[in-house]
Motif scaffolding. Structure first.
Motif, PDB file in Angstrom:
ATOM      1  N   ILE A  46       0.866  -1.201  -0.032  1.00 33.09           N
ATOM      2  CA  ILE A  46      -0.055  -0.036  -0.091  1.00 33.09           C
ATOM      3  C   ILE A  46       0.773   1.333  -0.141  1.00 33.09           C
ATOM      4  CG2 ILE A  46      -0.375   0.236   2.500  1.00 33.09           C
ATOM      5  CD1 ILE A  46      -3.232   0.810   2.049  1.00 33.09           C
ATOM      6  N   ALA A  47       0.194   2.259  -0.656  1.00 30.74           N
ATOM      7  CA  ALA A  47       1.264   3.504  -0.901  1.00 30.74           C
ATOM      8  C   ALA A  47       1.022   4.367   0.625  1.00 30.74           C
ATOM      9  CB  ALA A  47       0.685   4.349  -1.957  1.00 30.74           C
ATOM     10  N   GLY A 106     -10.043  12.932   1.897  1.00 37.70           N
ATOM     11  CA  GLY A 106      -9.454  12.074   1.090  1.00 37.70           C
ATOM     12  C   GLY A 106      -9.805  12.383  -0.391  1.00 37.70           C
ATOM     13  N   ILE A 107      -8.755  11.841  -1.237  1.00 40.06           N
ATOM     14  CA  ILE A 107      -9.288  12.032  -2.836  1.00 40.06           C
ATOM     15  C   ILE A 107     -10.275  11.147  -3.357  1.00 40.06           C
ATOM     16  CG2 ILE A 107      -8.026  12.072  -4.926  1.00 40.06           C
ATOM     17  CD1 ILE A 107      -5.828  13.866  -3.548  1.00 40.06           C
ATOM     18  N   ILE A 108     -10.141   9.895  -2.850  1.00 40.04           N
ATOM     19  CA  ILE A 108     -10.950   9.040  -3.223  1.00 40.04           C
ATOM     20  C   ILE A 108     -12.555   9.230  -2.809  1.00 40.04           C
ATOM     21  CG2 ILE A 108     -11.639   6.401  -3.007  1.00 40.04           C
ATOM     22  CD1 ILE A 108      -8.987   7.243  -4.619  1.00 40.04           C
ATOM     23  N   TYR A 132      -4.244   3.332 -11.137  1.00 31.14           N
ATOM     24  CA  TYR A 132      -4.733   3.147  -9.851  1.00 31.14           C
ATOM     25  C   TYR A 132      -6.217   2.682  -9.806  1.00 31.14           C
ATOM     26  CZ  TYR A 132      -5.762   4.682  -5.198  1.00 31.14           C
ATOM     27  OH  TYR A 132      -6.315   4.642  -3.751  1.00 31.14           O
ATOM     28  N   CYS A 180      -3.852  11.033 -13.816  1.00 31.32           N
ATOM     29  CA  CYS A 180      -3.074  10.743 -12.690  1.00 31.32           C
ATOM     30  C   CYS A 180      -1.723  11.658 -13.071  1.00 31.32           C
ATOM     31  CB  CYS A 180      -2.981   9.353 -12.434  1.00 31.32           C
ATOM     32  SG  CYS A 180      -2.386   8.864 -10.827  1.00 31.32           S
ATOM     33  N   ASN A 184       0.421   7.277 -11.275  1.00 30.73           N
ATOM     34  CA  ASN A 184       0.570   5.818 -10.641  1.00 30.73           C
ATOM     35  C   ASN A 184       0.092   4.809 -11.488  1.00 30.73           C
ATOM     36  OD1 ASN A 184       0.789   3.941  -8.739  1.00 30.73           O
ATOM     37  ND2 ASN A 184      -0.969   4.891  -7.393  1.00 30.73           N
ATOM     38  N   ASP A 212      -5.603  14.284 -10.843  1.00 24.37           N
ATOM     39  CA  ASP A 212      -5.463  14.030  -9.601  1.00 24.37           C
ATOM     40  C   ASP A 212      -3.897  14.027  -9.257  1.00 24.37           C
ATOM     41  OD1 ASP A 212      -4.554  12.343  -7.366  1.00 24.37           O
ATOM     42  OD2 ASP A 212      -5.819  10.650  -7.821  1.00 24.37           O
ATOM     43  N   ILE A 214      -2.130  14.015  -6.504  1.00 25.43           N
ATOM     44  CA  ILE A 214      -1.668  13.493  -5.060  1.00 25.43           C
ATOM     45  C   ILE A 214      -0.343  13.328  -4.982  1.00 25.43           C
ATOM     46  CG2 ILE A 214      -2.139  10.929  -5.446  1.00 25.43           C
ATOM     47  CD1 ILE A 214      -3.382  10.984  -2.645  1.00 25.43           C
ATOM     48  N   HIS A 215       0.389  12.730  -6.026  1.00 26.93           N
ATOM     49  CA  HIS A 215       1.874  12.527  -5.974  1.00 26.93           C
ATOM     50  C   HIS A 215       2.874  13.638  -6.401  1.00 26.93           C
ATOM     51  CE1 HIS A 215       1.114   8.203  -5.199  1.00 26.93           C
ATOM     52  NE2 HIS A 215       0.138   8.348  -6.003  1.00 26.93           N
ATOM     53  N   LYS A 246       0.018  11.798   1.086  1.00 28.16           N
ATOM     54  CA  LYS A 246       1.238  11.231   0.299  1.00 28.16           C
ATOM     55  C   LYS A 246       2.645  11.852   0.730  1.00 28.16           C
ATOM     56  CE  LYS A 246      -0.737   7.678  -1.954  1.00 28.16           C
ATOM     57  NZ  LYS A 246      -1.581   7.688  -0.996  1.00 28.16           N
ATOM     58  N   ARG A 373       4.722  -4.022  -8.403  1.00 25.36           N
ATOM     59  CA  ARG A 373       4.707  -2.523  -7.800  1.00 25.36           C
ATOM     60  C   ARG A 373       5.445  -2.671  -6.582  1.00 25.36           C
ATOM     61  NH1 ARG A 373       0.281   1.804  -6.477  1.00 25.36           N
ATOM     62  NH2 ARG A 373       0.735   0.841  -4.535  1.00 25.36           N
TER      63      ARG A 373
HETATM   64  N1  LCS Z   1      -5.137   8.988  -6.035  1.00 23.91           N
HETATM   65  C1  LCS Z   1      -4.157   8.300  -6.463  1.00 23.91           C
HETATM   66  C2  LCS Z   1      -3.500   8.437  -7.762  1.00 23.91           C
HETATM   67  C3  LCS Z   1      -3.676   7.482  -5.479  1.00 23.91           C
HETATM   68  O1  LCS Z   1      -2.440   6.734  -5.776  1.00 23.91           O
HETATM   69  C4  LCS Z   1      -3.871   7.217  -4.004  1.00 23.91           C
HETATM   70  C5  LCS Z   1      -3.386   6.343  -3.125  1.00 23.91           C
HETATM   71  C6  LCS Z   1      -5.241   8.105  -3.640  1.00 23.91           C
HETATM   72  C7  LCS Z   1      -5.613   8.950  -4.894  1.00 23.91           C
HETATM   73  C8  LCS Z   1      -5.620   8.056  -2.489  1.00 23.91           C
HETATM   74  O2  LCS Z   1      -6.103   9.236  -1.942  1.00 23.91           O
HETATM   75  P1  LCS Z   1      -6.673   9.373  -0.526  1.00 23.91           P
HETATM   76  O3  LCS Z   1      -7.993   9.181  -0.587  1.00 23.91           O
HETATM   77  O4  LCS Z   1      -5.850   8.761   0.690  1.00 23.91           O
HETATM   78  O5  LCS Z   1      -6.710  10.901  -0.311  1.00 23.91           O
HETATM   79  N2  LCS Z   1      -2.680   5.427  -3.720  1.00 23.91           N
HETATM   80  C9  LCS Z   1      -2.509   4.080  -3.064  1.00 23.91           C
HETATM   81  C10 LCS Z   1      -1.863   3.166  -3.841  1.00 23.91           C
HETATM   82  O6  LCS Z   1      -1.599   3.262  -4.841  1.00 23.91           O
HETATM   83  N3  LCS Z   1      -1.995   2.000  -3.053  1.00 23.91           N
HETATM   84  O7  LCS Z   1      -2.391   2.454  -1.785  1.00 23.91           O
HETATM   85  C11 LCS Z   1      -3.172   3.721  -1.891  1.00 23.91           C
END
Ligand code: LCS
Length: 397
Positions: A46-47, A106-108, A132, A180, A184, A212, A214-215, A246, A373
């Motif tokens: 997990i990231a 969270g972004i999700i 992703y 993205c 990712n 997105d 986030i990275h 992240k 990965r």
């Molecule tokens: N967007 C991308 C492109 C991501 O890689 C991740 C987390 C998120 C959003 C999550 O956003 P959050 O809701 O936490 O703000 N990526 C992860 C991954 O690739 N593996 O575990 C988490």
């Protein structure tokens, strides 16, 4: 000054990383057994990172704890906007008006909501693959179709198949593109030229776009991120997502920045979204953006070295693997197609035979068979052991 070599015990913290892998990777429950005890695994899945959050962030939370009341909270204070927009200006020479910023846990969750608000009944969501998986899940959750455009992989370097993308974007029912940026799992940092070509396709087809990002803070030291919003300064149907999660290893605090240009969409968001933030998360995010830059620079240097080490190790011990150092993220995307058939379940193989937890194969929607990965955001000693186990398992296959 910062000790990224420290090994921190994450047990008994309700961490997804240590306790959630059966469910997330293997869709199994706690009865699933492995030849390794849980604490013997090297966890590269997990990231999130195996590093402590920056002291300045912990101090920020501590200061908020000292106020002792944790009632309903939302960001009212303009200080947060000032600090976060300074971060974007300093690092990306990009800024946005205050009223465009809304917050999400969270972004999700934001993607889930935005797909709902943007896409009508029979409309579809477009994204680049491998991807992703939550981009797909956001569409699935809303009963919307997906359209995938496979990236072109040339010797491990991924580029966009613009011809294919253009064709898919021209379908009138494909109304939302989720980009993205950076990508990712490939780790690509899209260039200005690539982003400009993308922007032309988006504009020509009058699409909504969610970038997105986030990275975006986690790049190799010689790379620069360009927000899509900077390439499309006047495009109204653009939403940008950024977060400290992240960057500063705060994913569990669940706070992220959603920048919505379109006024009608923003109004809908403010009406429908559950608009509260965790007060400790607000304090953490603000401290991170205000004081976290030196920590981040040191982290990036450490990660660069982990990537170098991985490249050299794989070259020596798995010469038929293909790997290029990711331009962004702490995730290494390794092609093991010379060693495995597309049907083989790679996460299962490595969990059983190497005691390494990783993601791979069909966990990235499509166009990812035979890839693993690896999360390299761990102390170097852990990385070395992980790589050793991975290479031994493949060579003993
Ligand atoms: N967007 C991308 C492109 C991501 O890689 C991740 C987390 C998120 C959003 C999550 O956003 P959050 O809701 O936490 O703000 N990526 C992860 C991954 O690739 N593996 O575990 C988490």
């Amino acid at each position: 000054m910062y000790d990224f070599d420290e090994i921190i015990d994450r047990r008994n913290t309700n961490s997804m990383n240590t306790d959630g892998f059966r469910q997330y990777i293997f869709h199994a429950d706690e009865t699933m057994e492995f030849p390794y005890k849980d604490e013997e695994f090297i966890r590269m899945w997990i990231a999130d990172m195996e590093f402590a959050a920056p002291d300045v962030v912990i101090e920020g939370i501590q200061k908020r704890l000292d106020k002792r009341i944790f009632g309903y909270s939302q960001i009212f204070d303009k200080e947060y906007y000032n600090i976060f927009s300074k971060w974007c200006k300093d690092r990306y020479d990009w800024s946005f008006p205050k009223q465009e910023l809304v917050m999400s846990n969270g972004i999700i969750p934001a993607l889930y909501e935005l797909v709902e608000y943007i896409c009508k009944e029979d409309e579809k969501v477009l994204f680049l693959t491998p991807s992703y998986a939550y981009f797909k899940y956001a569409a699935d959750h809303n009963d919307k179709g997906i359209v995938c455009s496979d990236l072109i992989n040339k010797d491990g370097y991924y580029t966009i198949d613009f011809e294919d993308l253009e064709k898919k974007a021209s379908d009138k029912k494909t109304t939302l593109f989720i980009l993205c940026n950076p990508h990712n799992p490939s780790g690509r940092v899209w260039t200005k030229d690539e982003l400009e070509s993308l922007s032309q396709i988006i504009q020509k087809n009058d699409m909504w776009v969610i970038s997105d990002e986030i990275h975006c803070d986690l790049l190799r030291c010689n790379k620069n991120h360009i927000p899509l919003g900077k390439i499309m300064p006047d495009y109204n149907k653009l939403i940008t997502c950024m977060a400290p999660s992240k960057t500063f290893n705060l994913a569990g605090l669940m706070i992220s920045n959603i920048i919505i240009r379109n006024e009608a969409l923003r109004k809908l968001w403010l009406k429908r979204h559950y608009n509260f933030d965790n007060p400790l998360s607000i304090a953490a995010a603000q401290a991170a953006y205000e004081k976290g830059a030196p920590w981040l620079e040191a982290l990036k240097e450490y990660l660069d070295k982990n990537f170098e080490l991985t490249k050299n190790y794989l070259k020596e011990h798995l010469p038929k693997s293909k790997f290029r150092i990711s331009e962004a993220t702490y995730l290494a995307w390794v092609d093991l197609n010379e060693y495995f058939t597309p049907e083989e379940d790679l996460p299962m193989f490595f969990a059983y035979n190497a005691g390494v937890l990783l993601e791979g194969g069909n966990m990235f929607v499509q166009h990812s068979d035979g890839f693993i990965r690896l999360n390299l955001a761990c102390p170097r000693s852990v990385l070395e052991e992980g790589l050793k186990r991975i290479c031994e398992a493949v060579n003993n296959k």
